[in-house]
Design an enzyme around this catalytic site. Structure first.
Site, PDB file in Angstrom:
ATOM      1  N   ASN A   1       3.099  -4.201   6.446  1.00  0.00           N
ATOM      2  CA  ASN A   1       3.737  -3.574   5.280  1.00  0.00           C
ATOM      3  C   ASN A   1       4.140  -2.162   5.714  1.00  0.00           C
ATOM      4  O   ASN A   1       3.287  -1.299   5.844  1.00  0.00           O
ATOM      5  CB  ASN A   1       2.734  -3.551   4.118  1.00  0.00           C
ATOM      6  CG  ASN A   1       3.224  -2.717   2.950  1.00  0.00           C
ATOM      7  OD1 ASN A   1       4.399  -2.341   2.875  1.00  0.00           O
ATOM      8  ND2 ASN A   1       2.320  -2.438   2.019  1.00  0.00           N
TER       9      ASN A   1
ATOM     10  N   LYS B   1       5.783  -0.001   4.131  1.00  0.00           N
ATOM     11  CA  LYS B   1       5.841   0.955   3.010  1.00  0.00           C
ATOM     12  C   LYS B   1       7.133   1.789   3.090  1.00  0.00           C
ATOM     13  O   LYS B   1       8.163   1.284   3.516  1.00  0.00           O
ATOM     14  CB  LYS B   1       4.577   1.812   2.991  1.00  0.00           C
ATOM     15  CG  LYS B   1       3.310   0.951   2.972  1.00  0.00           C
ATOM     16  CD  LYS B   1       2.048   1.706   2.660  1.00  0.00           C
ATOM     17  CE  LYS B   1       0.884   0.730   2.658  1.00  0.00           C
ATOM     18  NZ  LYS B   1      -0.378   1.355   2.297  1.00  0.00           N
TER      19      LYS B   1
ATOM     20  N   HIS C   1       1.327  -4.825  -5.015  1.00  0.00           N
ATOM     21  CA  HIS C   1       0.572  -3.911  -4.140  1.00  0.00           C
ATOM     22  C   HIS C   1      -0.052  -2.808  -4.995  1.00  0.00           C
ATOM     23  O   HIS C   1       0.549  -2.366  -5.979  1.00  0.00           O
ATOM     24  CB  HIS C   1       1.500  -3.308  -3.082  1.00  0.00           C
ATOM     25  CG  HIS C   1       0.742  -2.553  -2.037  1.00  0.00           C
ATOM     26  ND1 HIS C   1       0.303  -1.269  -2.244  1.00  0.00           N
ATOM     27  CD2 HIS C   1       0.297  -2.917  -0.809  1.00  0.00           C
ATOM     28  CE1 HIS C   1      -0.379  -0.874  -1.169  1.00  0.00           C
ATOM     29  NE2 HIS C   1      -0.384  -1.850  -0.294  1.00  0.00           N
TER      30      HIS C   1
ATOM     31  N   GLU D   1      -0.292   0.256  -4.658  1.00  0.00           N
ATOM     32  CA  GLU D   1       0.539   1.459  -4.847  1.00  0.00           C
ATOM     33  C   GLU D   1       1.573   1.238  -5.944  1.00  0.00           C
ATOM     34  O   GLU D   1       1.910   2.164  -6.679  1.00  0.00           O
ATOM     35  CB  GLU D   1       1.195   1.851  -3.506  1.00  0.00           C
ATOM     36  CG  GLU D   1       0.165   2.475  -2.567  1.00  0.00           C
ATOM     37  CD  GLU D   1       0.423   2.220  -1.092  1.00  0.00           C
ATOM     38  OE1 GLU D   1       1.550   1.834  -0.722  1.00  0.00           O
ATOM     39  OE2 GLU D   1      -0.537   2.398  -0.307  1.00  0.00           O
TER      40      GLU D   1
ATOM     41  N   GLU E   1      -7.229  -6.282  -1.031  1.00  0.00           N
ATOM     42  CA  GLU E   1      -7.141  -4.927  -0.503  1.00  0.00           C
ATOM     43  C   GLU E   1      -7.908  -3.959  -1.397  1.00  0.00           C
ATOM     44  O   GLU E   1      -7.369  -3.512  -2.433  1.00  0.00           O
ATOM     45  CB  GLU E   1      -5.673  -4.475  -0.455  1.00  0.00           C
ATOM     46  CG  GLU E   1      -4.779  -5.361   0.375  1.00  0.00           C
ATOM     47  CD  GLU E   1      -3.523  -4.618   0.825  1.00  0.00           C
ATOM     48  OE1 GLU E   1      -3.345  -4.467   2.036  1.00  0.00           O
ATOM     49  OE2 GLU E   1      -2.747  -4.168  -0.041  1.00  0.00           O
TER      50      GLU E   1
ATOM     51  N   GLY F   1      -5.245   3.112   3.691  1.00  0.00           N
ATOM     52  CA  GLY F   1      -4.776   4.375   4.257  1.00  0.00           C
ATOM     53  C   GLY F   1      -5.857   5.426   4.418  1.00  0.00           C
ATOM     54  O   GLY F   1      -5.558   6.603   4.654  1.00  0.00           O
TER      55      GLY F   1
ATOM     56  N   SER G   1      -6.849  -0.343   5.996  1.00  0.00           N
ATOM     57  CA  SER G   1      -7.250   0.283   7.259  1.00  0.00           C
ATOM     58  C   SER G   1      -7.565  -0.720   8.370  1.00  0.00           C
ATOM     59  O   SER G   1      -8.466  -0.508   9.180  1.00  0.00           O
ATOM     60  CB  SER G   1      -8.420   1.239   7.040  1.00  0.00           C
ATOM     61  OG  SER G   1      -8.022   2.321   6.196  1.00  0.00           O
TER      62      SER G   1
HETATM   63  P1  PGA Z   1      -3.297   0.524   5.504  1.00  0.00           P
HETATM   64  O1  PGA Z   1      -2.475  -0.143   4.294  1.00  0.00           O
HETATM   65  O2  PGA Z   1      -3.411  -0.503   6.590  1.00  0.00           O
HETATM   66  O3  PGA Z   1      -2.478   1.714   5.920  1.00  0.00           O
HETATM   67  O4  PGA Z   1      -4.632   0.898   4.965  1.00  0.00           O
HETATM   68  C1  PGA Z   1      -2.702  -1.480   3.932  1.00  0.00           C
HETATM   69  C2  PGA Z   1      -1.827  -1.860   2.767  1.00  0.00           C
HETATM   70  O5  PGA Z   1      -1.610  -1.030   1.870  1.00  0.00           O
HETATM   71  O6  PGA Z   1      -1.307  -2.985   2.716  1.00  0.00           O
END
Ligand code: PGA
Length: 254
Positions: free
Chosen positions: A9, A11, A94, A96, A166, A172, A213
């Site tokens: 992803n 983003k 997601h 976010e 997640e 992140g 992460s």
């Molecule tokens: P990350 O994001 O690997 O940077 O923690 C994962 C995600 O949001 O799908």
């Protein structure tokens, strides 16, 4: 048997030129991988160019969001028909998007129905906040997200869905869930709920990725877990070396 699936992803990262460069590097570095499903989800502006680079390769392309309507006066949105022209996957719900853009279980459900109707493979994200986690509310909360997402969806359709568990506090942050804990949550909050909604066979057919992460050094510990079928990777999917190492380490551990 569930085919392992690792998706990146990206983003809100990568211009078209940068996305093309990354996709071209991955096309080469992962060309020999056949026992695992692979995909990248660039920002909408780069999807067409990345799809062009990856055409005929073993790496699929997805978008990070879409609207549920085929077309209409929805400024700034992209529709399933537009996604389908270029990509075969779509990330839905997601955290976010839930956190910053008002996505709810209801909009996730609408988008999921639209994705399935149009033959896309949805990657539906669920996961609890730190507060919910610390309050011991993870299992009921994630369970309710699953019930909300799958409302009105048949067992046959449900089998085509990919889920990503997640935990929000792991996204992140460099802090991951313990693989054993993630495995247990997937079992109790996801597969048990899917068994309740459908049946054991359907629950066992649906793939569940872990996300939050994921890095080259921790991928193996997650993929060996019986309930974890791959990963949704954010930050570490932005560099060809890191994403390639994640895939290689997962393959080596399986
Ligand atoms: P990350 O994001 O690997 O940077 O923690 C994962 C995600 O949001 O799908």
């Amino acid at each position: 048997m569930r085919t392992p699936f690792i998706a990146g992803n990206w983003k809100m990262h990568k211009t078209v030129a940068e996305g093309v460069e990354l996709a071209a590097a991955l096309k080469t570095s992962l060309a020999d991988v056949s026992s695992m499903e692979l995909a990248v989800c660039p920002p909408a502006t780069a999807v067409a160019a990345v799809a062009d680079v990856l055409k005929g390769s073993n790496i699929g392309v997805g978008t990070q969001n879409m609207h549920w309507e085929d077309q209409g006066a929805y400024t700034g949105e992209i529709s399933p028909l537009m996604v389908k022209e270029l990509a075969q996957y779509v990330i839905i719900g997601h955290s976010e998007r839930r956190q910053y853009f008002g996505e709810t279980d209801e909009t996730v459900n609408r988008k999921l129905k639209a994705a399935l109707h149009h033959g896309l493979t949805p990657i539906v994200c669920v996961g609890e906040s730190l507060e919910q986690n610390e309050a011991g509310k993870t299992v009921p909360f994630v369970g309710s997200q699953i019930r909300g997402a799958f409302a009105g969806i048949s067992a046959e359709e449900a089998r085509r869905v990919v889920l990503a568990y997640e935990p929000i506090w792991a996204i992140g942050t460099g802090r991951t869930a313990m693989p054993e804990d993630a495995n247990e949550i997937i079992k109790t909050a996801i597969r048990n709920v899917l068994t309740d909604l459908y049946d054991e066979e359907t629950a066992q057919a649906i793939r569940v990725q872990y996300g939050g992460s994921v890095k080259p050094h921790n991928m193996a510990a997650f993929i060996v877990m019986p309930e974890i079928d791959g990963a949704l990777v954010g930050g570490a999917s932005l560099q060809a070396e890191a994403f390639t190492a994640i895939v290689r380490n997962a393959l080596a551990a399986l």
